[in-house]
Design a protein around this motif. Structure first.
Motif, PDB file in Angstrom:
ATOM      1  N   PHE A  38     -80.157 -56.061  24.632  1.00  9.09           N
ATOM      2  CA  PHE A  38     -80.740 -56.580  23.390  1.00  9.09           C
ATOM      3  C   PHE A  38     -79.722 -57.437  22.656  1.00  9.09           C
ATOM      4  O   PHE A  38     -78.510 -57.275  22.787  1.00  9.09           O
ATOM      5  CB  PHE A  38     -81.225 -55.438  22.487  1.00  9.09           C
ATOM      6  N   LEU A  39     -80.276 -58.343  21.873  1.00 14.39           N
ATOM      7  CA  LEU A  39     -79.471 -59.184  20.985  1.00 14.39           C
ATOM      8  C   LEU A  39     -79.476 -58.537  19.597  1.00 14.39           C
ATOM      9  O   LEU A  39     -80.519 -58.107  19.107  1.00 14.39           O
ATOM     10  CB  LEU A  39     -80.098 -60.576  20.893  1.00 14.39           C
ATOM     11  N   ALA A  40     -78.317 -58.467  18.962  1.00 10.65           N
ATOM     12  CA  ALA A  40     -78.202 -57.976  17.583  1.00 10.65           C
ATOM     13  C   ALA A  40     -77.714 -59.110  16.694  1.00 10.65           C
ATOM     14  O   ALA A  40     -76.857 -59.899  17.104  1.00 10.65           O
ATOM     15  CB  ALA A  40     -77.218 -56.802  17.511  1.00 10.65           C
ATOM     16  N   VAL A  41     -78.272 -59.208  15.503  1.00  9.94           N
ATOM     17  CA  VAL A  41     -77.829 -60.191  14.501  1.00  9.94           C
ATOM     18  C   VAL A  41     -77.581 -59.424  13.206  1.00  9.94           C
ATOM     19  O   VAL A  41     -78.480 -58.714  12.735  1.00  9.94           O
ATOM     20  CB  VAL A  41     -78.877 -61.292  14.260  1.00  9.94           C
ATOM     21  N   TYR A  42     -76.377 -59.537  12.654  1.00 12.45           N
ATOM     22  CA  TYR A  42     -76.000 -58.674  11.530  1.00 12.45           C
ATOM     23  C   TYR A  42     -75.041 -59.392  10.587  1.00 12.45           C
ATOM     24  O   TYR A  42     -74.271 -60.257  11.003  1.00 12.45           O
ATOM     25  CB  TYR A  42     -75.385 -57.377  12.051  1.00 12.45           C
ATOM     26  N   PRO A  43     -75.076 -59.014   9.300  1.00 11.51           N
ATOM     27  CA  PRO A  43     -74.184 -59.662   8.329  1.00 11.51           C
ATOM     28  C   PRO A  43     -72.715 -59.386   8.648  1.00 11.51           C
ATOM     29  O   PRO A  43     -72.338 -58.254   8.973  1.00 11.51           O
ATOM     30  CB  PRO A  43     -74.578 -59.004   7.001  1.00 11.51           C
ATOM     31  N   GLY A  44     -71.896 -60.404   8.534  1.00 11.41           N
ATOM     32  CA  GLY A  44     -70.491 -60.285   8.906  1.00 11.41           C
ATOM     33  C   GLY A  44     -69.686 -59.341   8.035  1.00 11.41           C
ATOM     34  O   GLY A  44     -68.596 -58.924   8.413  1.00 11.41           O
ATOM     35  N   SER A  45     -70.221 -58.983   6.868  1.00 12.11           N
ATOM     36  CA  SER A  45     -69.492 -58.069   5.977  1.00 12.11           C
ATOM     37  C   SER A  45     -69.974 -56.625   6.108  1.00 12.11           C
ATOM     38  O   SER A  45     -69.492 -55.750   5.388  1.00 12.11           O
ATOM     39  CB  SER A  45     -69.671 -58.517   4.524  1.00 12.11           C
ATOM     40  N   ALA A  46     -70.933 -56.358   7.016  1.00 10.34           N
ATOM     41  CA  ALA A  46     -71.558 -55.027   7.069  1.00 10.34           C
ATOM     42  C   ALA A  46     -70.565 -53.926   7.456  1.00 10.34           C
ATOM     43  O   ALA A  46     -70.588 -52.837   6.901  1.00 10.34           O
ATOM     44  CB  ALA A  46     -72.738 -55.034   8.039  1.00 10.34           C
ATOM     45  N   GLY A  47     -69.690 -54.200   8.417  1.00 13.52           N
ATOM     46  CA  GLY A  47     -68.736 -53.197   8.887  1.00 13.52           C
ATOM     47  C   GLY A  47     -69.397 -52.144   9.767  1.00 13.52           C
ATOM     48  O   GLY A  47     -70.629 -52.139   9.948  1.00 13.52           O
ATOM     49  N   HIS A  48     -68.593 -51.236  10.339  1.00 11.53           N
ATOM     50  CA  HIS A  48     -69.101 -50.199  11.238  1.00 11.53           C
ATOM     51  C   HIS A  48     -68.433 -48.879  10.923  1.00 11.53           C
ATOM     52  O   HIS A  48     -67.211 -48.766  11.000  1.00 11.53           O
ATOM     53  CB  HIS A  48     -68.823 -50.576  12.697  1.00 11.53           C
ATOM     54  N   ASP A  49     -69.241 -47.869  10.588  1.00  9.91           N
ATOM     55  CA  ASP A  49     -68.737 -46.516  10.354  1.00  9.91           C
ATOM     56  C   ASP A  49     -69.252 -45.622  11.487  1.00  9.91           C
ATOM     57  O   ASP A  49     -70.449 -45.300  11.530  1.00  9.91           O
ATOM     58  CB  ASP A  49     -69.214 -46.012   8.987  1.00  9.91           C
ATOM     59  N   TYR A  50     -68.352 -45.249  12.404  1.00  7.68           N
ATOM     60  CA  TYR A  50     -68.728 -44.395  13.535  1.00  7.68           C
ATOM     61  C   TYR A  50     -68.598 -42.916  13.200  1.00  7.68           C
ATOM     62  O   TYR A  50     -69.273 -42.072  13.785  1.00  7.68           O
ATOM     63  CB  TYR A  50     -67.882 -44.752  14.761  1.00  7.68           C
ATOM     64  N   GLY A  51     -67.724 -42.585  12.262  1.00  5.54           N
ATOM     65  CA  GLY A  51     -67.473 -41.181  11.911  1.00  5.54           C
ATOM     66  C   GLY A  51     -68.697 -40.504  11.314  1.00  5.54           C
ATOM     67  O   GLY A  51     -68.915 -39.311  11.525  1.00  5.54           O
ATOM     68  N   TRP A  52     -69.501 -41.274  10.582  1.00  6.60           N
ATOM     69  CA  TRP A  52     -70.689 -40.691   9.948  1.00  6.60           C
ATOM     70  C   TRP A  52     -71.618 -40.101  11.002  1.00  6.60           C
ATOM     71  O   TRP A  52     -72.165 -39.010  10.836  1.00  6.60           O
ATOM     72  CB  TRP A  52     -71.423 -41.746   9.112  1.00  6.60           C
ATOM     73  N   VAL A  53     -71.786 -40.818  12.113  1.00  8.20           N
ATOM     74  CA  VAL A  53     -72.681 -40.351  13.182  1.00  8.20           C
ATOM     75  C   VAL A  53     -72.089 -39.130  13.880  1.00  8.20           C
ATOM     76  O   VAL A  53     -72.813 -38.185  14.225  1.00  8.20           O
ATOM     77  CB  VAL A  53     -72.975 -41.486  14.185  1.00  8.20           C
ATOM     78  N   VAL A  54     -70.775 -39.117  14.085  1.00  6.31           N
ATOM     79  CA  VAL A  54     -70.137 -37.940  14.683  1.00  6.31           C
ATOM     80  C   VAL A  54     -70.375 -36.726  13.780  1.00  6.31           C
ATOM     81  O   VAL A  54     -70.665 -35.620  14.241  1.00  6.31           O
ATOM     82  CB  VAL A  54     -68.624 -38.182  14.891  1.00  6.31           C
ATOM     83  N   ALA A  55     -70.301 -36.919  12.463  1.00  7.17           N
ATOM     84  CA  ALA A  55     -70.431 -35.809  11.513  1.00  7.17           C
ATOM     85  C   ALA A  55     -71.884 -35.358  11.337  1.00  7.17           C
ATOM     86  O   ALA A  55     -72.153 -34.160  11.223  1.00  7.17           O
ATOM     87  CB  ALA A  55     -69.849 -36.216  10.159  1.00  7.17           C
ATOM     88  N   HIS A  56     -72.819 -36.308  11.294  1.00  9.43           N
ATOM     89  CA  HIS A  56     -74.204 -35.981  10.934  1.00  9.43           C
ATOM     90  C   HIS A  56     -75.179 -36.018  12.105  1.00  9.43           C
ATOM     91  O   HIS A  56     -76.319 -35.575  11.962  1.00  9.43           O
ATOM     92  CB  HIS A  56     -74.715 -36.940   9.850  1.00  9.43           C
ATOM     93  N   GLY A  57     -74.777 -36.551  13.242  1.00  7.91           N
ATOM     94  CA  GLY A  57     -75.702 -36.733  14.351  1.00  7.91           C
ATOM     95  C   GLY A  57     -76.695 -37.827  14.048  1.00  7.91           C
ATOM     96  O   GLY A  57     -76.545 -38.584  13.072  1.00  7.91           O
ATOM     97  N   MET A  58     -77.732 -37.924  14.915  1.00  6.40           N
ATOM     98  CA  MET A  58     -78.745 -38.971  14.733  1.00  6.40           C
ATOM     99  C   MET A  58     -80.142 -38.392  14.587  1.00  6.40           C
ATOM    100  O   MET A  58     -81.134 -39.112  14.662  1.00  6.40           O
ATOM    101  CB  MET A  58     -78.698 -39.939  15.914  1.00  6.40           C
ATOM    102  N   GLY A  59     -80.253 -37.062  14.399  1.00  9.16           N
ATOM    103  CA  GLY A  59     -81.560 -36.470  14.119  1.00  9.16           C
ATOM    104  C   GLY A  59     -82.386 -36.146  15.352  1.00  9.16           C
ATOM    105  O   GLY A  59     -83.153 -35.199  15.342  1.00  9.16           O
TER     106      GLY A  59
END
Ligand code: S6P
Ligand code: ZN
Length: 187
Positions: A148-169
């Motif tokens: 897939f192609l992703a298009v995203y704002p350049g200032s959005a950033g990426h937080d991976y720790g949140w998913v490790v802590a909370h899971g994805m449901g």
């Protein structure tokens, strides 16, 4: 950084490359620690060749405010402990929307806001919308590479720790695989 000048990008013949192209990121099984429910199966997969699970090819547009970077993610088909191969998943620290466009294969776009999980089926031509503040993970539920192609704002950033802590449901497993816990989705 000076603003990028107008330009166009071509897909490669297999949709997996961009021309011109920026950086290429390769995520192996060892990069996905703590994400699969079955930690023993994960460790065995790391020991047994540490396979490439997905790659991310970026456009030359930098991740800086006001620019609009793009990338193509290719998730290879596979399962670990009965769970389909997937991306790490992240939240944008600066909450902003993002657009995905399915290119090849069959995937799922899993969205989680901390309380509610949503699953979007992704096929070639599907546009998936990720609203601000929703963590997102992509999953290959087919037998071919899912792209897939992703298009995203350049200032959005990426937080991976949140998913490790909370899971994805939700977790995505093949229907025939053993089930553990609640809230699984099957394909
Ligand atoms: C970026 C966008 C994608 C992912 C890519 C890999 O905002 O959502 O380009 O970065 O699919 O996933 P992850 O969770 O490892 O960054
Ligand atoms: Zn994102």
């Amino acid at each position: 950084t000076p603003p990028i000048q107008p330009f166009s990008i071509s897909f490669g013949a297999d949709n997996a490359t961009l021309e011109p192209q920026g950086q290429v990121l390769t995520r192996r099984m060892s990069d996905l620690e703590g994400l699969f429910a079955d930690g023993d199966a994960w460790a065995r997969a790391v020991a047994d060749g540490d396979p490439v699970v997905y790659t991310v090819v970026s456009s030359p547009v930098p991740e800086v405010p006001r620019e609009l970077p793009q990338s193509i993610t290719t998730i290879y088909p596979g399962e670990t402990g009965g769970e389909f191969w997937m991306t790490k998943g992240h939240q944008h620290p600066d909450p902003q929307g993002e657009i995905y466009l399915g290119l090849d294969g069959h995937g799922g776009l899993l969205l989680f806001d901390g309380e509610r999980a949503e699953w979007l089926e992704m096929r070639p031509g599907t546009i998936g919308y990720i609203p601000p503040s929703w963590a997102h993970r992509s999953i290959n539920v087919g037998d071919e590479p899912y792209r897939f192609l992703a298009v995203y704002p350049g200032s959005a950033g990426h937080d991976y720790g949140w998913v490790v802590a909370h899971g994805m449901g939700l977790r995505a497993r093949r229907a025939s695989a053993p089930r553990t816990g609640n809230g699984d989705t099957t394909h």
